[in-house]
Design a protein around this motif. Structure first.
Motif, PDB file in Angstrom:
ATOM      1  N   SER A   1      70.482   1.964 156.499  1.00  0.00           N
ATOM      2  CA  SER A   1      69.107   2.436 156.389  1.00  0.00           C
ATOM      3  C   SER A   1      69.092   3.873 155.895  1.00  0.00           C
ATOM      4  CB  SER A   1      68.410   2.349 157.752  1.00  0.00           C
ATOM      5  OG  SER A   1      68.975   3.302 158.643  1.00  0.00           O
ATOM      6  N   VAL A   2      67.943   4.289 155.372  1.00  0.00           N
ATOM      7  CA  VAL A   2      67.821   5.680 154.923  1.00  0.00           C
ATOM      8  C   VAL A   2      68.012   6.625 156.104  1.00  0.00           C
ATOM      9  CG1 VAL A   2      66.269   7.387 153.906  1.00  0.00           C
ATOM     10  CG2 VAL A   2      66.318   5.064 152.995  1.00  0.00           C
ATOM     11  N   GLY A   3      67.489   6.233 157.259  1.00  0.00           N
ATOM     12  CA  GLY A   3      67.659   7.047 158.460  1.00  0.00           C
ATOM     13  C   GLY A   3      69.116   7.225 158.825  1.00  0.00           C
ATOM     14  N   THR A   4      69.888   6.150 158.683  1.00  0.00           N
ATOM     15  CA  THR A   4      71.322   6.236 158.975  1.00  0.00           C
ATOM     16  C   THR A   4      72.005   7.175 157.997  1.00  0.00           C
ATOM     17  OG1 THR A   4      71.411   4.018 159.924  1.00  0.00           O
ATOM     18  CG2 THR A   4      73.483   4.927 159.087  1.00  0.00           C
ATOM     19  N   LEU A   5      71.637   7.087 156.720  1.00  0.00           N
ATOM     20  CA  LEU A   5      72.233   7.981 155.719  1.00  0.00           C
ATOM     21  C   LEU A   5      71.981   9.434 156.103  1.00  0.00           C
ATOM     22  CD1 LEU A   5      72.210   7.624 151.881  1.00  0.00           C
ATOM     23  CD2 LEU A   5      71.530   9.778 152.913  1.00  0.00           C
TER      24      LEU A   5
ATOM     25  N   GLU B   1      67.400   6.749 148.663  1.00  0.00           N
ATOM     26  CA  GLU B   1      67.103   5.354 149.010  1.00  0.00           C
ATOM     27  C   GLU B   1      68.018   4.388 148.262  1.00  0.00           C
ATOM     28  OE1 GLU B   1      63.300   7.725 149.577  1.00  0.00           O
ATOM     29  OE2 GLU B   1      64.919   7.626 148.108  1.00  0.00           O
ATOM     30  N   ASP B   2      68.318   4.716 147.013  1.00  0.00           N
ATOM     31  CA  ASP B   2      69.224   3.877 146.217  1.00  0.00           C
ATOM     32  C   ASP B   2      70.625   3.881 146.821  1.00  0.00           C
ATOM     33  OD1 ASP B   2      67.123   3.527 144.360  1.00  0.00           O
ATOM     34  OD2 ASP B   2      67.719   5.339 143.271  1.00  0.00           O
ATOM     35  N   ILE B   3      71.059   5.050 147.253  1.00  0.00           N
ATOM     36  CA  ILE B   3      72.401   5.168 147.831  1.00  0.00           C
ATOM     37  C   ILE B   3      72.480   4.403 149.146  1.00  0.00           C
ATOM     38  CG2 ILE B   3      74.099   6.784 148.772  1.00  0.00           C
ATOM     39  CD1 ILE B   3      72.922   8.870 146.785  1.00  0.00           C
ATOM     40  N   ALA B   4      71.440   4.530 149.972  1.00  0.00           N
ATOM     41  CA  ALA B   4      71.425   3.819 151.245  1.00  0.00           C
ATOM     42  C   ALA B   4      71.475   2.308 151.026  1.00  0.00           C
ATOM     43  CB  ALA B   4      70.171   4.194 152.038  1.00  0.00           C
TER      44      ALA B   4
END
Length: 208
Positions: free
Chosen positions: A44-48, A35-38
């Motif tokens: 978004s986390v989903g995109t990551l 989540e931090d990286i996204a």
């Protein structure tokens, strides 16, 4: 339109890797969440997760970038090695070492190495092993190139000798990663001494 989407996808990929690299370096691998990286990459986390399955995949991508770039640099040495065996080995291996901290810190290398051992049956471990194999093959290719140019003995098995050289440089790199006090200069000096001894084994006998 397809070209634009491809460029946007590539840019998101680069942003995610850049964010992971920065956060891993600042906070350490274990403390950073996906989540931090996204958030840092502004996706978004989903995109990551469309790009990387987990945090380990991000670390592996950084290792892969490191190795692919050193292989590209090393190809120049293999294609035109200097007429001195020890110097040729030092140029190739020194290039590996000089690039080793461009993307990864010692702590991140330790984490990557630990993941390959702790989860030996995972795709991460398989890919890491494949990268090591590519480096091994490049060292073997250098030995063959030296033989083809009449610089090294033709009666030495280039595959076996290349493997010996790689295993030594890899073990020395592991020691470098383990010991915070060991500098890059220390590492290169130690391996240069070992390369000099290996060069004597590869050298053609003096003509009497």
């Amino acid at each position: 339109m397809t070209g634009l989407r491809a460029r946007q996808k590539a840019l998101r990929h680069e942003r995610i890797l850049a964010a992971a690299l920065q956060l891993f370096g600042e906070a350490g691998y274990d403390r950073v969440r996906t989540e931090d990286i996204a958030a840092a990459a502004e996706v978004s986390v989903g995109t990551l997760y469309n790009y990387f399955e987990n945090k380990g995949d991000l670390l592996l991508a950084l290792v892969t970038m490191e190795v692919e770039e050193v292989l590209e640099q090393g190809a120049a040495v293999v294609n035109a090695p200097p007429p001195d065996i020890a110097l040729a080995l030092d140029l190739l291996i020194g290039g590996y070492y000089d690039h080793s901290n461009v993307y990864l810190t010692k702590a991140l290398w330790r984490t990557a190495m630990a993941l390959t051992i702790e989860a030996a049956a995972t795709p991460f471990s398989a890919r890491y092993t494949a990268l090591d194999h590519s480096l091994t093959e490049q060292v073997c290719a250098l030995v063959r190139a030296l033989q083809q140019r009449g610089i090294a003995r033709a009666d030495v098995d280039p595959q076996a000798m290349g493997q010996v050289i790689f295993h030594n440089l890899n073990q020395m790199f592991i020691e470098f990663v383990k010991l915070e006090a060991m500098t890059l200069a220390d590492l290169k000096a130690g391996v240069a001494r070992q390369n000099a001894a290996l060069a004597l084994l590869l050298a053609k006998p003096a003509q009497g």
